[in-house]
Design an enzyme around this catalytic site. Structure first.
Site, PDB file in Angstrom:
ATOM      1  N   ARG A   1     -10.149  -0.545  14.836  1.00  0.00           N
ATOM      2  CA  ARG A   1      -9.776  -0.113  13.540  1.00  0.00           C
ATOM      3  C   ARG A   1     -11.011  -0.676  12.541  1.00  0.00           C
ATOM      4  O   ARG A   1     -12.077  -0.468  12.948  1.00  0.00           O
ATOM      5  CB  ARG A   1      -8.251  -0.301  13.222  1.00  0.00           C
ATOM      6  CG  ARG A   1      -8.097   1.064  12.324  1.00  0.00           C
ATOM      7  CD  ARG A   1      -6.576   1.186  11.902  1.00  0.00           C
ATOM      8  NE  ARG A   1      -6.076   0.076  11.356  1.00  0.00           N
ATOM      9  CZ  ARG A   1      -4.914   0.020  10.721  1.00  0.00           C
ATOM     10  NH1 ARG A   1      -4.065   0.825  10.744  1.00  0.00           N
ATOM     11  NH2 ARG A   1      -4.413  -1.497  10.000  1.00  0.00           N
TER      12      ARG A   1
ATOM     13  N   MET B   1      12.773  24.419   2.410  1.00  0.00           N
ATOM     14  CA  MET B   1      11.689  23.357   1.596  1.00  0.00           C
ATOM     15  C   MET B   1      12.523  22.614   0.686  1.00  0.00           C
ATOM     16  O   MET B   1      12.271  21.349   0.401  1.00  0.00           O
ATOM     17  CB  MET B   1      11.084  24.486   0.911  1.00  0.00           C
ATOM     18  CG  MET B   1       9.848  23.587   0.223  1.00  0.00           C
ATOM     19  SD  MET B   1       8.564  24.787  -0.725  1.00  0.00           S
ATOM     20  CE  MET B   1       7.956  25.719   0.338  1.00  0.00           C
TER      21      MET B   1
ATOM     22  N   LYS C   1       0.813  -1.141  -0.165  1.00  0.00           N
ATOM     23  CA  LYS C   1      -0.096   0.095   0.020  1.00  0.00           C
ATOM     24  C   LYS C   1       0.793   1.211  -0.023  1.00  0.00           C
ATOM     25  O   LYS C   1       2.124   1.113   0.224  1.00  0.00           O
ATOM     26  CB  LYS C   1      -0.984  -0.032   1.249  1.00  0.00           C
ATOM     27  CG  LYS C   1       0.009  -0.102   2.423  1.00  0.00           C
ATOM     28  CD  LYS C   1      -0.858  -0.478   3.846  1.00  0.00           C
ATOM     29  CE  LYS C   1      -0.387  -0.314   4.859  1.00  0.00           C
ATOM     30  NZ  LYS C   1      -0.984  -1.008   6.165  1.00  0.00           N
TER      31      LYS C   1
ATOM     32  N   TYR D   1      17.880  29.812   7.102  1.00  0.00           N
ATOM     33  CA  TYR D   1      17.044  30.219   7.841  1.00  0.00           C
ATOM     34  C   TYR D   1      17.075  30.806   9.134  1.00  0.00           C
ATOM     35  O   TYR D   1      17.424  29.808   9.906  1.00  0.00           O
ATOM     36  CB  TYR D   1      15.622  29.825   7.524  1.00  0.00           C
ATOM     37  CG  TYR D   1      15.151  29.936   6.158  1.00  0.00           C
ATOM     38  CD1 TYR D   1      14.592  31.207   5.731  1.00  0.00           C
ATOM     39  CD2 TYR D   1      14.826  28.824   5.357  1.00  0.00           C
ATOM     40  CE1 TYR D   1      14.230  31.406   4.234  1.00  0.00           C
ATOM     41  CE2 TYR D   1      14.201  29.147   4.136  1.00  0.00           C
ATOM     42  CZ  TYR D   1      14.126  30.449   3.689  1.00  0.00           C
ATOM     43  OH  TYR D   1      13.400  30.653   2.352  1.00  0.00           O
TER      44      TYR D   1
HETATM   45  C1  PLP Z   1      -0.163  -2.052   6.599  1.00  0.00           C
HETATM   46  C2  PLP Z   1      -0.622  -3.235   7.209  1.00  0.00           C
HETATM   47  C3  PLP Z   1       0.148  -4.500   7.252  1.00  0.00           C
HETATM   48  C4  PLP Z   1       1.642  -4.296   7.098  1.00  0.00           C
HETATM   49  O1  PLP Z   1       2.215  -3.809   8.453  1.00  0.00           O
HETATM   50  P1  PLP Z   1       3.660  -3.516   8.835  1.00  0.00           P
HETATM   51  O2  PLP Z   1       3.542  -2.949  10.030  1.00  0.00           O
HETATM   52  O3  PLP Z   1       4.288  -2.504   8.075  1.00  0.00           O
HETATM   53  O4  PLP Z   1       4.428  -4.775   8.618  1.00  0.00           O
HETATM   54  C5  PLP Z   1      -0.588  -5.684   7.439  1.00  0.00           C
HETATM   55  N1  PLP Z   1      -1.892  -5.744   7.645  1.00  0.00           N
HETATM   56  C6  PLP Z   1      -2.413  -4.840   7.445  1.00  0.00           C
HETATM   57  C7  PLP Z   1      -4.002  -4.834   7.650  1.00  0.00           C
HETATM   58  C8  PLP Z   1      -2.132  -3.394   7.182  1.00  0.00           C
HETATM   59  O5  PLP Z   1      -2.703  -2.205   7.290  1.00  0.00           O
END
Ligand code: PLP
Length: 342
Positions: A126, A290, A36, A242
């Site tokens: 969650r 920046m 992701k 800065y």
């Molecule tokens: C992001 C995520 C993972 C991976 O988690 P890491 O801590 O990066 O290994 C696995 N399962 C779900 C549901 C996630 O959202």
């Protein structure tokens, strides 16, 4: 396009080596990959291509747009945020299926009638349906590939870990799921009874280390590198950057690097970050701008305009130094980098 003055060196061998190590630590469970957020900033298609070649079969993304990017690879992709009404137009993306999180999503997916995954909440509050909803028959008749849950505190020694594991284990055989999957990167290090049938590491693939068991095994994958735009002499008592937060204690040489907070090299590195010219360590001086960062280069007399410098970006150490999480350090890296695999 001309080459950017900013690049991410991505070590493809280290990525694959990390996946293989996590696969071994997963024991008899299969090892997938969370890709992701554009593969945590590295580039999801490039990551998935390499891991698929190494034998990885299960990929996890957040959204259908992310799944679409992986469609040309012909890999299996689970969409963690499930399926909204707006996503129904995306259904049919090659290899993609939703991870259903709510009763509403389950109802929506029954109309589609294809296989799916399901997330069950075991204490994180969650995403996910509840064990009670499952007991009440919410998932009856659904064709489920994988039942998932997610650990809230796998990176800590918390009693919540065992509670979540036990709550999840109690669901074995209660759904049509062919496989069960609980562990993220840190969860893999908790031991064999957290692996179930499939693990889902993300951060550790990319060099993140949260638990001792991964130290000495997981290798750094990502190194930001920036070109020097100017080398200048700064006289004793003069200031750099800065708000003049750095004042030269003696005459010194300073190099101005083409990287700044807009690239994800945030202001918390002001006066603290480090860079490397080969084996020579260079200290960040004054405020991060920046688009620019100043480093002291007295120790590197050969270094000049157009040369490249590597930012120190070992994830655990850089996280401790900056106060940013290892996740933020990766996913914050911006769009101006050329992503260069080697
Ligand atoms: C992001 C995520 C993972 C991976 O988690 P890491 O801590 O990066 O290994 C696995 N399962 C779900 C549901 C996630 O959202």
């Amino acid at each position: 396009m001309t080459a950017s003055p900013l690049r991410l060196r991505i070590d493809g061998d280290a990525l694959v080596s990390n996946w293989r190590a996590l696969d071994r630590m997963s024991g008899t469970a299969a090892c997938g990959a969370a890709v992701k957020a554009n593969g945590y900033g590295l580039g999801a298609p490039e990551v998935a291509k390499r891991l698929a070649a190494a034998g990885c079969r299960d990929f996890f993304v957040a959204t259908w747009a992310e799944a679409a990017e992986l469609a040309p690879l012909g890999v299996s992709v689970s969409v963690l945020h499930g399926v909204r009404a707006e996503d129904l137009a995306s259904v049919g993306i090659a290899g993609a299926r939703p991870v259903l999180n709510t009763a509403e999503q389950v109802r929506r997916w029954r109309e589609v009638g294809e296989p799916c995954d399901v997330m069950v909440d075991t204490g994180m509050n969650r995403l996910g349906v509840s064990p009670e909803e499952i007991a009440d028959g919410l998932l009856d008749g659904l064709e489920i590939e994988t039942l998932l849950s997610h650990l809230a505190s796998a990176d800590e020694d918390s009693p919540l870990n065992a509670r979540q594991r036990d709550a999840f284990a109690a669901l074995a055989g209660r759904t049509s799921a062919k496989r069960m999957s609980l562990a993220n990167s840190a969860g893999i290090a908790l031991g064999a009874d957290y692996a179930f049938d499939l693990t889902r590491p993300g951060i550790a693939l990319y060099g993140g280390i949260q638990r001792e068991a991964h130290g000495g095994v997981i290798r750094q994958v990502v190194t930001p590198q920036a070109q020097i735009l100017q080398r200048r002499r700064v006289l004793a008592g003069e200031c750099v950057g800065y708000n003049a937060t750095f004042r030269a204690p003696a005459d010194m040489d300073v190099a101005i690097l083409n990287i700044g907070y807009a690239d994800g090299y945030l202001r918390c590195f002001s006066g603290k970050g480090r860079a490397w010219a080969g084996d020579t360590e260079l200290a960040v001086l004054g405020r991060i701008s920046m688009d620019l960062t100043a480093v002291g280069v007295d120790a590197a007399p050969e270094l000049g305009e157009g040369d490249w410098v590597s930012l120190d970006y070992d994830l655990p150490a850089t996280s401790a130094l900056s106060g940013l999480s290892q996740y933020e350090l990766l996913t914050g890296l911006g769009r101006r980098f050329d992503r260069v695999w080697g």
